[in-house]
Motif scaffolding. Structure first.
Motif, PDB file in Angstrom:
ATOM      1  N   GLY A 223       0.725  -1.600   0.098  1.00 55.89           N
ATOM      2  CA  GLY A 223       0.223   0.152   0.000  1.00 55.89           C
ATOM      3  C   GLY A 223       0.899   1.157   0.079  1.00 55.89           C
ATOM      4  N   SER A 224       2.511   1.282   0.123  1.00 54.02           N
ATOM      5  CA  SER A 224       2.923   2.438  -0.230  1.00 54.02           C
ATOM      6  C   SER A 224       3.004   2.560  -1.557  1.00 54.02           C
ATOM      7  CB  SER A 224       4.056   2.180   0.627  1.00 54.02           C
ATOM      8  OG  SER A 224       4.958   1.500   0.260  1.00 54.02           O
ATOM      9  N   LEU A 225       3.448   3.335  -1.921  1.00 55.10           N
ATOM     10  CA  LEU A 225       3.871   4.575  -2.947  1.00 55.10           C
ATOM     11  C   LEU A 225       4.634   3.475  -3.520  1.00 55.10           C
ATOM     12  CD1 LEU A 225       3.373   7.960  -3.562  1.00 55.10           C
ATOM     13  CD2 LEU A 225       1.712   6.189  -4.070  1.00 55.10           C
TER      14      LEU A 225
ATOM     15  N   ILE B 100      -5.501  -4.296  -6.534  1.00 51.56           N
ATOM     16  CA  ILE B 100      -6.086  -3.021  -4.832  1.00 51.56           C
ATOM     17  C   ILE B 100      -7.134  -3.097  -4.469  1.00 51.56           C
ATOM     18  CG2 ILE B 100      -4.586  -1.040  -6.157  1.00 51.56           C
ATOM     19  CD1 ILE B 100      -7.290   0.181  -7.683  1.00 51.56           C
ATOM     20  N   GLU B 101      -7.683  -4.621  -4.566  1.00 53.41           N
ATOM     21  CA  GLU B 101      -8.594  -5.464  -4.288  1.00 53.41           C
ATOM     22  C   GLU B 101      -8.340  -6.314  -2.938  1.00 53.41           C
ATOM     23  OE1 GLU B 101      -7.461  -6.675  -6.977  1.00 53.41           O
ATOM     24  OE2 GLU B 101      -7.396  -8.480  -6.274  1.00 53.41           O
ATOM     25  N   GLN B 102      -7.391  -5.516  -2.840  1.00 54.89           N
ATOM     26  CA  GLN B 102      -6.318  -6.607  -1.504  1.00 54.89           C
ATOM     27  C   GLN B 102      -6.269  -5.833  -0.690  1.00 54.89           C
ATOM     28  OE1 GLN B 102      -6.074 -10.114  -0.992  1.00 54.89           O
ATOM     29  NE2 GLN B 102      -6.661  -9.827  -2.964  1.00 54.89           N
ATOM     30  N   PRO B 103      -6.029  -5.807   0.966  1.00 56.60           N
ATOM     31  CA  PRO B 103      -6.718  -4.700   2.173  1.00 56.60           C
ATOM     32  C   PRO B 103      -5.497  -3.442   1.611  1.00 56.60           C
ATOM     33  CG  PRO B 103      -7.386  -6.824   2.773  1.00 56.60           C
ATOM     34  CD  PRO B 103      -7.047  -6.856   1.269  1.00 56.60           C
TER      35      PRO B 103
ATOM     36  N   GLY C 255      -3.804   1.906   0.048  1.00 55.44           N
ATOM     37  CA  GLY C 255      -2.860   3.233  -0.245  1.00 55.44           C
ATOM     38  C   GLY C 255      -3.648   3.956  -1.340  1.00 55.44           C
ATOM     39  N   ALA C 256      -4.917   2.986  -2.200  1.00 56.51           N
ATOM     40  CA  ALA C 256      -5.507   3.559  -3.679  1.00 56.51           C
ATOM     41  C   ALA C 256      -6.523   4.257  -3.091  1.00 56.51           C
ATOM     42  CB  ALA C 256      -6.375   2.248  -3.938  1.00 56.51           C
ATOM     43  N   ILE C 257      -7.476   4.120  -1.666  1.00 56.47           N
ATOM     44  CA  ILE C 257      -7.754   5.133  -1.139  1.00 56.47           C
ATOM     45  C   ILE C 257      -7.229   6.322  -1.017  1.00 56.47           C
ATOM     46  CG2 ILE C 257      -9.931   5.101   0.713  1.00 56.47           C
ATOM     47  CD1 ILE C 257     -10.254   2.260   0.590  1.00 56.47           C
ATOM     48  N   GLU C 258      -6.053   5.511  -0.540  1.00 53.07           N
ATOM     49  CA  GLU C 258      -5.551   7.363   0.125  1.00 53.07           C
ATOM     50  C   GLU C 258      -4.937   8.721  -1.230  1.00 53.07           C
ATOM     51  OE1 GLU C 258      -1.588   8.077   2.668  1.00 53.07           O
ATOM     52  OE2 GLU C 258      -2.161   5.923   3.097  1.00 53.07           O
ATOM     53  N   ILE C 259      -4.747   7.562  -1.883  1.00 53.69           N
ATOM     54  CA  ILE C 259      -4.569   8.407  -2.721  1.00 53.69           C
ATOM     55  C   ILE C 259      -6.112   9.383  -4.156  1.00 53.69           C
ATOM     56  CG2 ILE C 259      -3.903   8.754  -5.455  1.00 53.69           C
ATOM     57  CD1 ILE C 259      -1.885   5.494  -5.287  1.00 53.69           C
ATOM     58  N   ILE C 260      -7.033   8.619  -4.042  1.00 55.50           N
ATOM     59  CA  ILE C 260      -8.785   9.288  -4.103  1.00 55.50           C
ATOM     60  C   ILE C 260      -8.143  10.341  -3.485  1.00 55.50           C
ATOM     61  CG2 ILE C 260     -10.896   8.568  -5.175  1.00 55.50           C
ATOM     62  CD1 ILE C 260      -9.755   5.828  -5.391  1.00 55.50           C
ATOM     63  N   LYS C 261      -8.122   9.730  -2.274  1.00 50.75           N
ATOM     64  CA  LYS C 261      -8.698  10.982  -1.424  1.00 50.75           C
ATOM     65  C   LYS C 261      -7.842  12.456  -1.408  1.00 50.75           C
ATOM     66  CE  LYS C 261     -10.789   8.364   2.813  1.00 50.75           C
ATOM     67  NZ  LYS C 261     -10.384   8.028   3.726  1.00 50.75           N
TER      68      LYS C 261
ATOM     69  N   LEU D  32     -17.714  -1.481  -2.922  1.00 47.87           N
ATOM     70  CA  LEU D  32     -18.704  -0.808  -1.741  1.00 47.87           C
ATOM     71  C   LEU D  32     -17.257   0.434  -1.665  1.00 47.87           C
ATOM     72  CD1 LEU D  32     -19.953  -3.936   0.076  1.00 47.87           C
ATOM     73  CD2 LEU D  32     -20.638  -2.176  -1.525  1.00 47.87           C
ATOM     74  N   ASP D  33     -15.822  -0.060  -0.820  1.00 47.01           N
ATOM     75  CA  ASP D  33     -15.069   1.083  -0.557  1.00 47.01           C
ATOM     76  C   ASP D  33     -14.677   2.165  -1.500  1.00 47.01           C
ATOM     77  OD1 ASP D  33     -15.338  -0.326   1.852  1.00 47.01           O
ATOM     78  OD2 ASP D  33     -12.938  -1.001   1.817  1.00 47.01           O
ATOM     79  N   PHE D  34     -14.685   2.092  -2.899  1.00 45.07           N
ATOM     80  CA  PHE D  34     -14.464   2.737  -3.650  1.00 45.07           C
ATOM     81  C   PHE D  34     -15.687   3.485  -4.357  1.00 45.07           C
ATOM     82  CE2 PHE D  34     -10.234  -0.171  -4.930  1.00 45.07           C
ATOM     83  CZ  PHE D  34      -9.165   0.780  -4.300  1.00 45.07           C
ATOM     84  N   SER D  35     -16.045   3.564  -4.450  1.00 46.30           N
ATOM     85  CA  SER D  35     -17.694   3.899  -4.671  1.00 46.30           C
ATOM     86  C   SER D  35     -18.618   4.173  -3.373  1.00 46.30           C
ATOM     87  CB  SER D  35     -19.043   2.830  -5.307  1.00 46.30           C
ATOM     88  OG  SER D  35     -19.236   1.821  -4.481  1.00 46.30           O
TER      89      SER D  35
END
Ligand code: G3I
Length: 373
Positions: A166-168, A205-208, A213-219, A252-255
């Motif tokens: 999840g890190s860059l 990115i379905e893996q927790p 990490g992807a959620i953080e990028i989007i936020k 669910l998390d991404f949407s």
């Protein structure tokens, strides 16, 4: 039933060969169902296209593509090494052909990809100064995204920026431009392509951890007041081990972040995997194919069944969340085209798509269609 397709002349003159002719005529007369028609109220159905398909070199492939798909992603020809080969030179020849192909056939194009650490031209790999890299970065995004604004539906603006934890990823972009490079890429793309949807795209990115990490990028992109329209979960999985629970949680998390969810590079490997984990890191390799290519002459029924069940389970899940998913793209029109014949071991015979090497629909295709019944 069969007789209606056999002409009198065929029966009387070539009756010895009639069964073969009957079969061919039946196939001609009874086209298979269409994926894009079947799912027209749910999601776009896409495919990756290679150069020969974009150039319409194979009539059979072309017929199948236009019959089955209403979205396409170029497998390679919009990547930096092809579209921006030297500092001052952009080569839009093939990408323009793709856009024209899409316009002609009502196929929406997803540009792939603006910023990716892989398949970079040599001149970029040799850049040692952050200033020069920043200049390439801005020129590259601005020139290409503006050239195709309003002509492609969307861009994978940044591709595969995350490590598994999840890190860059320690890419040339992170190392020389710092972690703000992702927000900056979206900012530049938004300015250059105001009529184009902008996505983050990655595998696993379905893996927790990677999902976090992807959620953080989007936020972070949203917090900077920059537009991001969607996230692409690539979907390179093993047919016998699809992480359905994690996939559902990711949808669910991404949407919940207010972005569209897409499955952008779907394929299901049926071959043994040397790492016992999903991996789409193109720099990874695992020796040669000796003893690791179990089905060189065709996929046994038992494996066809596993593949069909894998696709069926996935499409049932996609349909359950159809309100959150905008596109499902297969990474390759048929098995012969798939990158998985050469990854992670070169020269194997894999069967990860819905169509076999002769472009004939496999049981997995019918299993996908049947999920709508
Ligand atoms: O262009 C050269 C050609 O000049 C040369 O003669 C030939 C000989 O091997 O190689 C050609 O390049 C190949 C290129 O595909 C175009 O066919 C590369 O070797 C080969 O490594 C490259 O593979 C592509 C891979 O990305 C490279 O990164 C695959 O086709 C493509 O399916 C794959 O796609 C990626 C997505 O973009 C991102 N997500 C993962 C996915 C699978 O790896």
């Amino acid at each position: 039933m069969i007789k209606i397709f056999i002409s009198f002349a065929t029966i009387t003159t070539t009756c010895f060969f009639a069964p073969i002719q009957i079969q061919a005529q039946i196939q001609d007369q009874q086209p298979i169902p269409s994926l894009k028609e079947t799912f027209k109220n749910e999601f776009l159905i896409g495919t990756a296209l290679n150069t020969s398909q974009i150039l319409e070199k194979d009539v059979t492939a072309n017929k199948l593509i236009t019959q089955q798909f209403n979205a396409a992603t170029p497998e390679n020809i919009m990547k930096a090494e092809i579209i921006h080969p030297t500092w001052n030179q952009f080569d839009f020849t093939l990408a323009d052909k793709l856009v024209e192909y899409g316009r002609k056939n009502n196929i929406k194009i997803n540009g792939h990809t603006l910023i990716w650490h892989s398949q970079l031209p040599r001149f970029v790999r040799q850049i040692k100064s952050p200033d020069s890299l920043a200049q390439f970065f801005a020129d590259h995004i601005t020139t290409i995204a503006s050239h195709y604004d309003g002509k492609v539906l969307s861009w994978d603006v940044v591709n595969e920026a995350l490590e598994e934890n999840g890190s860059l990823r320690k890419s040339i972009f992170l190392q020389q431009l710092g972690e703000g490079y992702i927000v900056e890429a979206f900012r530049l793309a938004q300015k250059a392509a105001p009529h184009t949807e902008l996505y983050y795209n990655d595998y696993n990115i379905e893996q927790p951890k990677k999902r976090a990490g992807a959620i953080e990028i989007i936020k972070k992109i949203k917090a900077a007041g920059v537009r991001i329209d969607g996230v692409g979960i690539q979907g390179h999985w093993r047919a016998s081990k699809i992480p359905l629970a994690e996939i559902e949680q990711s949808i669910l998390d991404f949407s919940a972040l207010g972005v569209k969810v897409m499955f952008t590079e779907l394929d299901l490997s049926v071959l043994p995997n040397p790492w016992d984990s999903d991996n789409a890191d193109v720099s990874a390799t695992a020796g040669n194919s000796k003893g690791k290519d179990p089905y060189p002459n065709g996929l046994p029924d038992s494996m066809q069944t596993i593949l069909a069940k894998g696709y069926e389970d996935l499409f049932r899940l996609f349909l359950k969340h159809k309100d959150k998913i905008s596109r499902i793209t297969f990474w390759g029109v048929n098995d012969g085209q798939s990158w998985l014949n050469n990854f992670p071991i070169r020269g194997r015979t894999n069967y990860p798509t819905l169509f076999d090497r002769t472009y004939t629909a496999k049981p997995a295709f019918y299993a996908v269609i049947a999920t709508k019944k």
